[in-house]
Motif scaffolding. Sequence first.
Motif, PDB file in Angstrom:
ATOM      1  N   LEU A  25      -3.577  23.838  -8.933  1.00 13.52           N
ATOM      2  CA  LEU A  25      -2.388  24.634  -9.407  1.00 13.52           C
ATOM      3  C   LEU A  25      -2.276  24.850 -10.844  1.00 13.52           C
ATOM      4  CD1 LEU A  25       0.200  26.287  -8.368  1.00 13.52           C
ATOM      5  CD2 LEU A  25       1.648  23.847  -8.916  1.00 13.52           C
ATOM      6  N   GLY A  26      -2.571  23.877 -11.512  1.00 10.50           N
ATOM      7  CA  GLY A  26      -2.653  23.748 -13.111  1.00 10.50           C
ATOM      8  C   GLY A  26      -3.532  24.835 -13.556  1.00 10.50           C
ATOM      9  N   ARG A  27      -4.904  24.811 -12.984  1.00 15.01           N
ATOM     10  CA  ARG A  27      -5.944  25.637 -13.190  1.00 15.01           C
ATOM     11  C   ARG A  27      -5.588  26.868 -12.658  1.00 15.01           C
ATOM     12  NH1 ARG A  27      -8.914  20.937 -11.920  1.00 15.01           N
ATOM     13  NH2 ARG A  27      -8.959  21.189  -9.666  1.00 15.01           N
ATOM     14  N   LEU A  28      -4.860  27.241 -11.547  1.00 16.66           N
ATOM     15  CA  LEU A  28      -4.472  28.672 -11.165  1.00 16.66           C
ATOM     16  C   LEU A  28      -3.586  29.215 -12.013  1.00 16.66           C
ATOM     17  CD1 LEU A  28      -4.503  27.843  -7.320  1.00 16.66           C
ATOM     18  CD2 LEU A  28      -6.094  29.092  -8.386  1.00 16.66           C
ATOM     19  N   THR A  29      -2.604  28.527 -12.533  1.00 13.61           N
ATOM     20  CA  THR A  29      -1.611  28.860 -13.430  1.00 13.61           C
ATOM     21  C   THR A  29      -2.260  29.492 -14.764  1.00 13.61           C
ATOM     22  OG1 THR A  29       0.113  27.532 -12.391  1.00 13.61           O
ATOM     23  CG2 THR A  29       0.444  28.503 -14.696  1.00 13.61           C
ATOM     24  N   ILE A  30      -3.357  28.535 -15.206  1.00 13.12           N
ATOM     25  CA  ILE A  30      -3.948  29.001 -16.487  1.00 13.12           C
ATOM     26  C   ILE A  30      -4.611  30.464 -16.264  1.00 13.12           C
ATOM     27  CG2 ILE A  30      -5.879  28.590 -17.857  1.00 13.12           C
ATOM     28  CD1 ILE A  30      -5.338  25.699 -17.638  1.00 13.12           C
ATOM     29  N   LEU A  34      -3.498  33.845 -18.210  1.00 12.38           N
ATOM     30  CA  LEU A  34      -4.431  34.662 -18.829  1.00 12.38           C
ATOM     31  C   LEU A  34      -4.709  36.113 -18.402  1.00 12.38           C
ATOM     32  CD1 LEU A  34      -7.135  32.154 -19.942  1.00 12.38           C
ATOM     33  CD2 LEU A  34      -5.936  33.276 -21.209  1.00 12.38           C
ATOM     34  N   LEU A  35      -4.595  36.244 -17.209  1.00 12.88           N
ATOM     35  CA  LEU A  35      -4.848  37.604 -16.717  1.00 12.88           C
ATOM     36  C   LEU A  35      -3.588  38.515 -17.214  1.00 12.88           C
ATOM     37  CD1 LEU A  35      -5.962  38.812 -13.201  1.00 12.88           C
ATOM     38  CD2 LEU A  35      -3.918  39.518 -13.941  1.00 12.88           C
ATOM     39  N   ARG A 119     -13.544  28.980 -19.253  1.00 11.36           N
ATOM     40  CA  ARG A 119     -13.411  27.928 -20.326  1.00 11.36           C
ATOM     41  C   ARG A 119     -12.125  27.373 -20.629  1.00 11.36           C
ATOM     42  NH1 ARG A 119     -11.940  27.206 -25.224  1.00 11.36           N
ATOM     43  NH2 ARG A 119     -10.748  29.477 -25.365  1.00 11.36           N
ATOM     44  N   VAL A 120     -11.199  28.094 -20.510  1.00  8.82           N
ATOM     45  CA  VAL A 120      -9.682  27.687 -20.739  1.00  8.82           C
ATOM     46  C   VAL A 120      -9.285  26.645 -19.683  1.00  8.82           C
ATOM     47  CG1 VAL A 120      -7.388  27.789 -21.042  1.00  8.82           C
ATOM     48  CG2 VAL A 120      -9.189  29.459 -22.263  1.00  8.82           C
TER      49      VAL A 120
END
Length: 249
Positions: A25-30, A34-35, A119-120
């Motif tokens: 979920l944290g990766r999806l939120t990033i 960003l999008l 990357r982020v």
Amino acid sequence: MKGGKAVTGGAGREAIAAMVSRETLGRLTIIADLLVKWQKTINLVAPATLPDLWARHVGDSLQLVHHVPLEPLRWVDLGSGGGFPGLVVAAVLAERDGAHMHLVESDTRKAAFLREAARVAQLPVTVHAARIEQVAQTLAPGTDVVSARALAPLPKLLDLAAPFLQAGALGLFPKGRDAERELTEASRSWTLDCDLRPSTSDPEGRILLVRGARRGTDTIESPSGARSQGEPDVGGGPPECDASRMKAP
């Protein structure tokens, strides 16, 4: 539309939070944040869909993971655009040792966004800023899954994905209400071993799974014995993939 929070929060995110790990979920939120930021200068998704980003794009992409094996995967996403489904799937694959996502996107600005998001969010991703035809023969060997979302009608999509399908990859292609019509058109020049499954994010949508594709219209038998698609039936109806698999994952 006001700010990123209103766009990237809400019920859609809460529903996905119940389906994935806290880390995913944290990766999806990033990715989503960003999008929203990059969308101001690059058209990554249709502007009208941005308020429903989590359900319309993230959730729609996430369901593809349920159609593949659990073991490590080499996955190639064609025409990745704003990262759907590629970045979303990669956020899940990040928890599988040895899994890797290859994103193919010829638009250099979109490719730059994909690289920055990967990357982020620390995703196992390689971005190929090239046309599909330029990299397909190199990437196809050893690929387990090939996907594409909203890239092209099925006949053209099969042309693009052919090197991967013929090398043994499973094709995962989300389609809309015209899925059966596209299958009818494709059957004029392709023989397919395929399943057509319901989408969990769109009542009219379908997920087309292609296990085998061969140019030509001779009916073939799949390894499981299911009828593969060649010419449409004389009755004029659209060819159907294995209906016995038409259930939600």
